[in-house]
Write a protein that holds these residues in place. Sequence first.
Motif, PDB file in Angstrom:
ATOM      1  N   TRP A   1       0.617 -10.815  -6.113  1.00 20.53           N
ATOM      2  CA  TRP A   1       1.356  -9.871  -6.951  1.00 20.53           C
ATOM      3  C   TRP A   1       2.583  -9.455  -6.144  1.00 20.53           C
ATOM      4  N   THR A   2       3.783  -9.684  -6.665  1.00 19.36           N
ATOM      5  CA  THR A   2       4.998  -9.387  -5.900  1.00 19.36           C
ATOM      6  C   THR A   2       5.935  -8.402  -6.596  1.00 19.36           C
ATOM      7  N   ALA A   3       5.554  -7.891  -7.766  1.00 26.27           N
ATOM      8  CA  ALA A   3       6.393  -6.918  -8.481  1.00 26.27           C
ATOM      9  C   ALA A   3       6.203  -5.554  -7.823  1.00 26.27           C
ATOM     10  N   VAL A   4       7.065  -5.253  -6.868  1.00 30.66           N
ATOM     11  CA  VAL A   4       6.872  -4.100  -5.969  1.00 30.66           C
ATOM     12  C   VAL A   4       6.904  -2.772  -6.719  1.00 30.66           C
ATOM     13  N   ASP A   5       7.879  -2.567  -7.591  1.00 29.02           N
ATOM     14  CA  ASP A   5       7.966  -1.296  -8.312  1.00 29.02           C
ATOM     15  C   ASP A   5       6.871  -1.157  -9.361  1.00 29.02           C
ATOM     16  N   LYS A   6       6.574  -2.243 -10.043  1.00 26.27           N
ATOM     17  CA  LYS A   6       5.526  -2.207 -11.062  1.00 26.27           C
ATOM     18  C   LYS A   6       4.179  -1.846 -10.438  1.00 26.27           C
ATOM     19  N   ALA A   7       3.991  -2.229  -9.178  1.00 24.18           N
ATOM     20  CA  ALA A   7       2.735  -1.935  -8.485  1.00 24.18           C
ATOM     21  C   ALA A   7       2.484  -0.442  -8.344  1.00 24.18           C
ATOM     22  N   GLU A   8       3.544   0.359  -8.435  1.00 21.14           N
ATOM     23  CA  GLU A   8       3.412   1.809  -8.291  1.00 21.14           C
ATOM     24  C   GLU A   8       2.878   2.487  -9.549  1.00 21.14           C
ATOM     25  N   GLU A   9       2.822   1.757 -10.666  1.00 22.47           N
ATOM     26  CA  GLU A   9       2.321   2.358 -11.903  1.00 22.47           C
ATOM     27  C   GLU A   9       0.812   2.561 -11.767  1.00 22.47           C
ATOM     28  N   PRO A  10       0.330   3.806 -11.929  1.00 22.86           N
ATOM     29  CA  PRO A  10      -1.082   4.122 -11.671  1.00 22.86           C
ATOM     30  C   PRO A  10      -2.066   3.206 -12.397  1.00 22.86           C
ATOM     31  N   GLU A  11      -1.724   2.825 -13.612  1.00 28.40           N
ATOM     32  CA  GLU A  11      -2.656   2.009 -14.391  1.00 28.40           C
ATOM     33  C   GLU A  11      -2.746   0.569 -13.861  1.00 28.40           C
ATOM     34  N   LEU A  12      -1.826   0.195 -12.990  1.00 26.86           N
ATOM     35  CA  LEU A  12      -1.825  -1.166 -12.443  1.00 26.86           C
ATOM     36  C   LEU A  12      -2.354  -1.241 -11.016  1.00 26.86           C
ATOM     37  N   PHE A  13      -2.672  -0.094 -10.424  1.00 23.85           N
ATOM     38  CA  PHE A  13      -3.114  -0.067  -9.022  1.00 23.85           C
ATOM     39  C   PHE A  13      -4.300  -1.003  -8.791  1.00 23.85           C
ATOM     40  N   ASP A  14      -5.307  -0.887  -9.644  1.00 23.06           N
ATOM     41  CA  ASP A  14      -6.518  -1.708  -9.468  1.00 23.06           C
ATOM     42  C   ASP A  14      -6.202  -3.190  -9.604  1.00 23.06           C
ATOM     43  N   LYS A  15      -5.297  -3.532 -10.514  1.00 19.28           N
ATOM     44  CA  LYS A  15      -4.936  -4.935 -10.725  1.00 19.28           C
ATOM     45  C   LYS A  15      -4.224  -5.503  -9.498  1.00 19.28           C
ATOM     46  N   VAL A  16      -3.306  -4.715  -8.932  1.00 16.38           N
ATOM     47  CA  VAL A  16      -2.577  -5.162  -7.740  1.00 16.38           C
ATOM     48  C   VAL A  16      -3.544  -5.420  -6.593  1.00 16.38           C
ATOM     49  N   MET A  17      -4.480  -4.490  -6.406  1.00 19.16           N
ATOM     50  CA  MET A  17      -5.464  -4.649  -5.336  1.00 19.16           C
ATOM     51  C   MET A  17      -6.393  -5.832  -5.609  1.00 19.16           C
ATOM     52  N   GLU A  18      -6.712  -6.026  -6.881  1.00 15.95           N
ATOM     53  CA  GLU A  18      -7.594  -7.140  -7.247  1.00 15.95           C
ATOM     54  C   GLU A  18      -6.942  -8.473  -6.893  1.00 15.95           C
ATOM     55  N   VAL A  19      -5.641  -8.588  -7.145  1.00 17.00           N
ATOM     56  CA  VAL A  19      -4.941  -9.844  -6.867  1.00 17.00           C
ATOM     57  C   VAL A  19      -4.719 -10.036  -5.366  1.00 17.00           C
ATOM     58  N   ASN A  20      -4.050  -9.061  -4.725  1.00 16.33           N
ATOM     59  CA  ASN A  20      -3.615  -9.262  -3.345  1.00 16.33           C
ATOM     60  C   ASN A  20      -4.717  -9.064  -2.307  1.00 16.33           C
ATOM     61  N   ALA A  21      -5.686  -8.225  -2.605  1.00 16.13           N
ATOM     62  CA  ALA A  21      -6.767  -7.981  -1.643  1.00 16.13           C
ATOM     63  C   ALA A  21      -8.027  -8.766  -2.016  1.00 16.13           C
ATOM     64  N   LYS A  22      -8.578  -8.467  -3.206  1.00 13.85           N
ATOM     65  CA  LYS A  22      -9.822  -9.119  -3.607  1.00 13.85           C
ATOM     66  C   LYS A  22      -9.629 -10.620  -3.829  1.00 13.85           C
ATOM     67  N   GLY A  23      -8.509 -11.006  -4.421  1.00 16.40           N
ATOM     68  CA  GLY A  23      -8.243 -12.424  -4.640  1.00 16.40           C
ATOM     69  C   GLY A  23      -8.177 -13.187  -3.329  1.00 16.40           C
ATOM     70  N   THR A  24      -7.530 -12.570  -2.346  1.00 18.83           N
ATOM     71  CA  THR A  24      -7.461 -13.182  -1.014  1.00 18.83           C
ATOM     72  C   THR A  24      -8.840 -13.266  -0.389  1.00 18.83           C
ATOM     73  N   GLU A  25      -9.617 -12.208  -0.543  1.00 17.05           N
ATOM     74  CA  GLU A  25     -10.983 -12.194  -0.005  1.00 17.05           C
ATOM     75  C   GLU A  25     -11.828 -13.312  -0.632  1.00 17.05           C
ATOM     76  N   ASN A  26     -11.649 -13.544  -1.930  1.00 21.48           N
ATOM     77  CA  ASN A  26     -12.395 -14.621  -2.594  1.00 21.48           C
ATOM     78  C   ASN A  26     -12.106 -15.975  -1.939  1.00 21.48           C
ATOM     79  N   ILE A  27     -10.853 -16.215  -1.621  1.00 26.22           N
ATOM     80  CA  ILE A  27     -10.476 -17.481  -0.980  1.00 26.22           C
ATOM     81  C   ILE A  27     -11.027 -17.548   0.438  1.00 26.22           C
ATOM     82  N   VAL A  28     -10.909 -16.446   1.168  1.00 23.84           N
ATOM     83  CA  VAL A  28     -11.427 -16.394   2.543  1.00 23.84           C
ATOM     84  C   VAL A  28     -12.915 -16.731   2.573  1.00 23.84           C
TER      85      VAL A  28
END
Length: 284
Positions: free
Chosen positions: A61-88
């Motif tokens: 997820w690279t949309a930096v400003d959109k990531a600040e929208e509260p309703e998208l916080f979980d989605k950003v974390m799901e992609v950049n953190a959890k998604g990475t963890e899934n691959i690891v």
Amino acid sequence: MKLLVTGYRGQLGFDVVNEATSRGIDATGVDIDEMDITNAEQVNDVIKAGNYDAVVHCAAWTAVDKAEEPELFDKVMEVNAKGTENIVNVCKELNIPIMYFSTDYVFDGQGTTPWNEYDKRNPLNVYGQSKYKGELAVESYPKYFIIRIAWVFGKNGNNFIKTMLRLGKERGAVSVVNDQIGNPTYTFDLAKLVVDMIQTDKYGTYHATNSGDFISWYDFACEIFKQAGMNNVKVTPVDSAAFPAKATRPKNSRMNQTELDRNGFNRLPAWQDALARYLKEIDF
């Protein structure tokens, strides 16, 4: 060697697949349609089915400003953190390396001293937090490469250069911040380093932007119009307060490249040279 490259339709993933293929390496590019990184079962199935020797993980997820929208916080974390963890997790099970691309945004952006690879991380926005958590997931497994980059530009997608060229044509004048300092990264050049590095076992964290003096976005814009022959465009320097954004931007994006040198990897060419080559590749 057989590589899986995530985020294939992005600027970096596209160039990595092309560079690897040009060297006779079997590189398969996937994006969300072929492998949704947030779906652990799908990640497991795709990586195992391909019998890959390594995963080059460019999807994010690279949309930096959109990531600040509260309703998208979980989605950003799901992609950049959890998604990475899934691959690891799959790479751990198969005992194959993972390469992860991170950002200067994992630091707090303060001061004027260039960041070293193992400096304390203290992200200043949601995007930075998500990439930091992705780094932590990757660091849980010894066979990892983390490459931090900044100010990315490539053929396949939108970026600062394309925006400047468009605005210069449309308006004849632009205002650009002069209090955020760093260096750009050309994905074509980075892809060469990526393919060199993934074929080694020199694991660890690296910084890799194009070489040359550190610059501001204003400096970059001036050089863009100069090299593009658009000397009639007026470029006005302003500070960050002139462009309030949802996400706080780091003022200090300077990054040392000590680990590249220590491990015998070539630094990327000077950013002015990268810009000149890039302008020949695009229509403007």
